[in-house]
Motif scaffolding. Structure first.
Motif, PDB file in Angstrom:
ATOM      1  N   TRP A 426      32.719 -97.816  -1.877  1.00 15.93           N
ATOM      2  CA  TRP A 426      33.359 -98.822  -2.724  1.00 15.93           C
ATOM      3  C   TRP A 426      34.723 -99.260  -2.179  1.00 15.93           C
ATOM      4  O   TRP A 426      35.641 -99.558  -2.928  1.00 15.93           O
ATOM      5  N   GLY A 427      34.838 -99.284  -0.862  1.00 16.77           N
ATOM      6  CA  GLY A 427      36.044 -99.824  -0.238  1.00 16.77           C
ATOM      7  C   GLY A 427      37.282 -98.976  -0.404  1.00 16.77           C
ATOM      8  O   GLY A 427      38.400 -99.461  -0.200  1.00 16.77           O
ATOM      9  N   GLU A 428      37.143 -97.704  -0.740  1.00 15.62           N
ATOM     10  CA  GLU A 428      38.293 -96.845  -0.981  1.00 15.62           C
ATOM     11  C   GLU A 428      38.893 -96.348   0.333  1.00 15.62           C
ATOM     12  O   GLU A 428      38.185 -95.800   1.189  1.00 15.62           O
ATOM     13  N   ILE A 429      40.199 -96.527   0.481  1.00 20.55           N
ATOM     14  CA  ILE A 429      40.951 -95.968   1.606  1.00 20.55           C
ATOM     15  C   ILE A 429      42.103 -95.163   1.031  1.00 20.55           C
ATOM     16  O   ILE A 429      42.974 -95.705   0.345  1.00 20.55           O
ATOM     17  N   ALA A 430      42.094 -93.858   1.291  1.00 19.04           N
ATOM     18  CA  ALA A 430      43.176 -92.983   0.835  1.00 19.04           C
ATOM     19  C   ALA A 430      44.101 -92.689   2.003  1.00 19.04           C
ATOM     20  O   ALA A 430      43.651 -92.454   3.133  1.00 19.04           O
ATOM     21  N   HIS A 431      45.404 -92.691   1.736  1.00 23.36           N
ATOM     22  CA  HIS A 431      46.403 -92.500   2.794  1.00 23.36           C
ATOM     23  C   HIS A 431      47.438 -91.469   2.373  1.00 23.36           C
ATOM     24  O   HIS A 431      47.853 -91.419   1.210  1.00 23.36           O
ATOM     25  N   THR A 432      47.830 -90.637   3.327  1.00 25.86           N
ATOM     26  CA  THR A 432      48.910 -89.691   3.098  1.00 25.86           C
ATOM     27  C   THR A 432      49.950 -89.821   4.204  1.00 25.86           C
ATOM     28  O   THR A 432      49.599 -90.086   5.359  1.00 25.86           O
ATOM     29  N   SER A 433      51.207 -89.670   3.831  1.00 27.60           N
ATOM     30  CA  SER A 433      52.294 -89.675   4.814  1.00 27.60           C
ATOM     31  C   SER A 433      53.074 -88.364   4.768  1.00 27.60           C
ATOM     32  O   SER A 433      54.132 -88.254   5.382  1.00 27.60           O
ATOM     33  N   ASP A 434      52.518 -87.368   4.058  1.00 24.37           N
ATOM     34  CA  ASP A 434      53.196 -86.080   3.951  1.00 24.37           C
ATOM     35  C   ASP A 434      52.237 -84.912   4.136  1.00 24.37           C
ATOM     36  O   ASP A 434      52.378 -83.869   3.510  1.00 24.37           O
ATOM     37  N   GLY A 435      51.234 -85.114   4.990  1.00 26.75           N
ATOM     38  CA  GLY A 435      50.310 -84.036   5.294  1.00 26.75           C
ATOM     39  C   GLY A 435      49.366 -83.681   4.177  1.00 26.75           C
ATOM     40  O   GLY A 435      48.851 -82.565   4.127  1.00 26.75           O
ATOM     41  N   GLY A 436      49.126 -84.615   3.256  1.00 26.62           N
ATOM     42  CA  GLY A 436      48.152 -84.394   2.203  1.00 26.62           C
ATOM     43  C   GLY A 436      48.704 -83.902   0.897  1.00 26.62           C
ATOM     44  O   GLY A 436      47.944 -83.665  -0.045  1.00 26.62           O
ATOM     45  N   LYS A 437      50.035 -83.764   0.782  1.00 24.19           N
ATOM     46  CA  LYS A 437      50.598 -83.374  -0.510  1.00 24.19           C
ATOM     47  C   LYS A 437      50.307 -84.454  -1.547  1.00 24.19           C
ATOM     48  O   LYS A 437      50.038 -84.169  -2.714  1.00 24.19           O
ATOM     49  N   ARG A 438      50.390 -85.710  -1.111  1.00 19.53           N
ATOM     50  CA  ARG A 438      50.060 -86.849  -1.971  1.00 19.53           C
ATOM     51  C   ARG A 438      49.155 -87.794  -1.202  1.00 19.53           C
ATOM     52  O   ARG A 438      49.417 -88.094  -0.037  1.00 19.53           O
ATOM     53  N   TRP A 439      48.111 -88.267  -1.866  1.00 25.26           N
ATOM     54  CA  TRP A 439      47.229 -89.288  -1.324  1.00 25.26           C
ATOM     55  C   TRP A 439      47.304 -90.517  -2.223  1.00 25.26           C
ATOM     56  O   TRP A 439      47.217 -90.388  -3.443  1.00 25.26           O
ATOM     57  N   GLU A 440      47.452 -91.678  -1.625  1.00 24.82           N
ATOM     58  CA  GLU A 440      47.513 -92.929  -2.374  1.00 24.82           C
ATOM     59  C   GLU A 440      46.408 -93.862  -1.893  1.00 24.82           C
ATOM     60  O   GLU A 440      46.086 -93.911  -0.703  1.00 24.82           O
ATOM     61  N   ILE A 441      45.838 -94.605  -2.834  1.00 23.36           N
ATOM     62  CA  ILE A 441      44.772 -95.543  -2.499  1.00 23.36           C
ATOM     63  C   ILE A 441      45.369 -96.848  -1.990  1.00 23.36           C
ATOM     64  O   ILE A 441      46.234 -97.441  -2.635  1.00 23.36           O
ATOM     65  N   GLN A 442      44.907 -97.268  -0.819  1.00 22.40           N
ATOM     66  CA  GLN A 442      45.338 -98.545  -0.251  1.00 22.40           C
ATOM     67  C   GLN A 442      44.316 -99.632  -0.612  1.00 22.40           C
ATOM     68  O   GLN A 442      43.115 -99.367  -0.725  1.00 22.40           O
ATOM     69  N   GLU A 443      44.800-100.840  -0.796  1.00 24.94           N
ATOM     70  CA  GLU A 443      43.937-101.962  -1.152  1.00 24.94           C
ATOM     71  C   GLU A 443      43.228-102.457   0.108  1.00 24.94           C
ATOM     72  O   GLU A 443      43.849-103.007   1.022  1.00 24.94           O
ATOM     73  N   SER A 444      41.894-102.255   0.146  1.00 25.61           N
ATOM     74  CA  SER A 444      41.139-102.607   1.349  1.00 25.61           C
ATOM     75  C   SER A 444      40.638-104.042   1.344  1.00 25.61           C
ATOM     76  O   SER A 444      40.353-104.613   2.402  1.00 25.61           O
ATOM     77  N   GLY A 445      40.454-104.612   0.145  1.00 27.76           N
ATOM     78  CA  GLY A 445      39.925-105.968   0.059  1.00 27.76           C
ATOM     79  C   GLY A 445      38.415-106.048   0.147  1.00 27.76           C
ATOM     80  O   GLY A 445      37.853-107.142   0.265  1.00 27.76           O
ATOM     81  N   THR A 446      37.723-104.896   0.081  1.00 22.66           N
ATOM     82  CA  THR A 446      36.270-104.893   0.150  1.00 22.66           C
ATOM     83  C   THR A 446      35.712-103.859  -0.811  1.00 22.66           C
ATOM     84  O   THR A 446      36.407-102.920  -1.196  1.00 22.66           O
ATOM     85  N   LYS A 447      34.443-104.046  -1.200  1.00 25.70           N
ATOM     86  CA  LYS A 447      33.743-103.064  -2.018  1.00 25.70           C
ATOM     87  C   LYS A 447      32.629-102.382  -1.223  1.00 25.70           C
ATOM     88  O   LYS A 447      31.843-101.609  -1.771  1.00 25.70           O
ATOM     89  N   GLN A 448      32.555-102.662   0.074  1.00 20.94           N
ATOM     90  CA  GLN A 448      31.552-102.021   0.910  1.00 20.94           C
ATOM     91  C   GLN A 448      31.856-100.533   1.071  1.00 20.94           C
ATOM     92  O   GLN A 448      33.017-100.110   0.995  1.00 20.94           O
ATOM     93  N   ALA A 449      30.821 -99.738   1.301  1.00 21.29           N
ATOM     94  CA  ALA A 449      31.037 -98.340   1.656  1.00 21.29           C
ATOM     95  C   ALA A 449      31.679 -98.286   3.036  1.00 21.29           C
ATOM     96  O   ALA A 449      31.203 -98.929   3.980  1.00 21.29           O
ATOM     97  N   LEU A 450      32.763 -97.546   3.153  1.00 19.98           N
ATOM     98  CA  LEU A 450      33.481 -97.426   4.420  1.00 19.98           C
ATOM     99  C   LEU A 450      33.070 -96.121   5.086  1.00 19.98           C
ATOM    100  O   LEU A 450      33.124 -95.060   4.481  1.00 19.98           O
TER     101      LEU A 450
END
Length: 642
Positions: A426-450
């Motif tokens: 469903w187009g979900e992209i999770a990103h961390t900038s602290d080694g996984g302490k926090r993950w945030e969802i980035q807006e991918s613009g698609t609903k396709q399975a990535l």
């Protein structure tokens, strides 16, 4: 002749010196073996759980596996210490077990598929098969007394015993229905529910049954009456029905529940139209007139503390649980504080504070699809239901991270110890900038399975997906743009050698190549691998690379993908991923535990001893002596040298 001998000796010396020089420049390869560093406690789909006190309990189900051939055993687990330890009890059957009930600490029954009925008189030390008289799948069970028991199932199965199961009688006239649960308030009064919203009521011990209109037409999974007047039914489409007049009328408690939860209870939906109640609810347990729990799909656990007037989420739906959500299928409380919930992936949860906190009593068997390791001690694996696990001690322990999504992850990539991305359905992209302490969802613009992700640095990266989807970012995922792939086939594997040049492989034998960071993608080897599923790709540099895929396919290129030469894998497994440490040493992993290794760039591939027969989906190679693999049922392997 003498000069000839000297000349030959000098040539031989030169050859040996050159070989020695080449060998000394190669990384030293040590003899090693593959070791399991993460494995589920129970590779089981648990359907039901029951406790007779705060120490003694049972859960039942069947084995889960990579293929149907693995799902060939039933499972009964028992605890004598409140779930601190669970031990296997022998069932004597391989059919899935669906429901369990006890009359006291010793006498109990289990029902399951193929007409299975098991009975114990010694607390499960021995389970003895009883003859049901049919082969229908039995889903529901209610123990009235040590002598009287009811069971229900498919194709009108409505079974009754008055002699402890020595004989079971089938109640006639119900063949047009399939039942899911049964409950008797007394020996005379009982209820059964099942498909198409059916509910039946008896007042004469099951000799005659009257239908009770529920107002719904979908599957009902569980029925529970507190007394003759007050009862509950749950089921599909987040159904919670209540009656206070012995079933003459049923009130759909969850009608309009999304709006009510938002406006009245202040629970906000996490994304879009995601329901606050699960689509399927499986089990309900009232521990007293005020306290009850319901469990279901998407990890849902609902609680009421006012007799069912209001229900709140403790997990699932609007409440995200760190470590992913599994389908919860059984729940049982012994008092308002202490309870257990079980479900798919070998899940066993326990609470001692009424569900404010749920602690796992099992290592779960989530499917793992992606892996990435920073070094031999620190790494990540991702998979089903938003799962992200990390280890900082070489796999001795694993910590679940809050991924901020419940979608199934397919791939993960880190550029350093802090910056990483994981992609999901469903187009979900999770990103961390602290080694996984926090993950945030980035807006991918698609609903396709990535399906695949690759970054060359903290800013520049690509994602592949269903229907030919390729996404590109040059700002670390703050914005993603769609690149034209030229195909609508699913794209799985991706690898770049620098900021400009990379390859993507996918279904239908598609190999795509770019030299301009994806502004243009060109098909390579058109027709060479026609209609073959390519799943993994790895390049050492702009010239040398490998691809793997279905039916044991391994192919190698030395000219940047302009031509490909098949290498003999010696297997016909679906090969899913490939990784190399250098030009000589590499691994391929795939279906049914396949692990292949080469020390000569793929001229010869040798099968290594694998400690599992489950599908292996991802490999990350750190060196000729260090590699990690993630696979089905939560398994993680580490290559360990002597």
């Amino acid at each position: 002749m003498k000069r000839h001998h000297i000349h030959f000796g000098l040539i031989l010396l030169a050859i040996l010196t050159a070989c020695s020089s080449q060998q000394s420049s190669r990384p030293t390869v040590k003899q090693g073996y593959w070791e399991i560093v993460r494995k589920a406690d129970w590779e089981t789909r648990f359907y039901d759980v029951t406790f007779i006190d705060d120490q003694r309990g049972w859960a039942v189900g069947n084995t889960e596996g990579s293929t149907l051939s693995h799902e060939t055993d039933s499972v009964i687990v028992h605890t004598k210490d409140g779930g601190e330890h669970w031990n296997l009890q022998k069932s004597g059957t391989y059919h899935p077990l669906r429901s369990i009930g006890f009359a006291d600490g010793n006498i109990g029954w289990i029902v399951g598929d193929n007409g299975t009925i098991l009975h114990t008189e010694d607390g499960g030390e021995h389970w003895i098969a009883q003859q049901s008289g049919g082969y229908e799948a039995l889903h529901g069970l209610h123990v009235v007394s040590p002598q009287e028991v009811w069971a229900v199932g498919d194709l009108g199965a409505l079974l009754h015993t008055l002699d402890g199961g020595k004989t079971w009688d089938k109640i006639p006239g119900m063949d047009d229905h399939s039942f899911r649960d049964v409950q008797f308030i007394s020996s005379d009064e009982g209820w059964i529910v099942g498909y198409r919203g059916i509910a039946f009521h008896t007042l004469d011990g099951g000799r005659t049954w009257q239908q009770s209109p529920t107002g719904v037409t979908w599957e009902l999974t569980e029925v529970l009456f507190l007394d003759s007047a007050n009862g509950w039914i749950i089921g599909d489409s987040r159904t919670v029905l209540h009656t206070s007049d012995s079933g003459q009328t049923w009130n759909l408690m969850t009608e309009g529940s999304n709006d009510r939860h938002e406006k009245t209870y202040g629970q906000v939906r996490r994304r879009g139209d995601e329901p606050l109640h699960s689509f399927m609810l499986f089990d309900i347990d009232f521990v007293d007139a005020q306290h009850a729990w319901i469990v279901g799909d998407m990890g849902t656990i609902l609680v009421t503390r006012d007799g069912g007037r209001t229900w709140f989420h403790q997990a699932g739906g609007a409440t995200s649980r760190t470590g992913g959500d599994s389908v919860i299928m059984g729940v049982d409380f012994v008092d308002p504080s202490r309870g257990w919930a079980v479900g798919e992936f070998g899940t066993i949860f326990h609470t001692v504070d009424g569900g404010k906190n749920w602690e796992l009593q099992s290592v779960q068997s989530y499917l793992l699809s992606g892996s990435y390791f920073i070094n031999d001690r620190y790494g990540f694996v991702v998979g089903d239901r938003g799962i992200i696990f990390s280890t900082r001690n070489g796999g001795k322990t694993w910590e679940a991270q809050n991924s901020s999504t419940k979608e199934c992850f397919c791939s993960v990539y880190f550029v350093d110890a802090k910056y990483g991305w994981a992609v999901a359905e469903w187009g979900e992209i999770a990103h961390t900038s602290d080694g996984g302490k926090r993950w945030e969802i980035q807006e991918s613009g698609t609903k396709q399975a990535l399906l695949g992700v690759f970054f060359v640095n903290r800013e520049i990266g690509w994602v592949t997906g269903n229907a030919g989807e390729i996404l590109y970012t040059n700002d670390g995922g703050e914005t993603w743009t769609i690149q034209k792939s030229g195909t609508e086939r699913d794209l799985f594997g991706i690898h770049f050698v620098d900021e400009d040049e990379g390859w993507v492989v996918g279904d239908g034998g598609w190999i795509l190549h770019t030299r301009d960071a994806g502004q243009t993608w060109e098909q390579q080897a058109e027709g060479v691998f026609e209609e073959q599923w390519l799943s993994g790709v790895f390049f050492l540099d702009a010239q040398r690379g490998w691809i793997v895929g279905i039916d044991g396919l391994i192919a190698h290129t030395t000219d940047g993908g302009n031509s490909w030469v098949r290498q003999d894998s010696t297997v016909d497994n679906f090969l899913r991923d490939v990784g190399f440490a250098d030009a000589l040493n590499g691994w391929v992993v795939g279906g049914e535990g396949a692990i292949l290794y080469t020390v000569d760039g793929g001229e010869v591939w040798r099968r290594q001893t694998s400690p599992t027969s489950y599908n292996l989906n991802s490999i990350h190679v750190l060196s000729p002596n260090q590699a990690w693999v993630a696979g089905d049922l939560g398994i993680v392997l580490k290559y360990r040298t002597e």
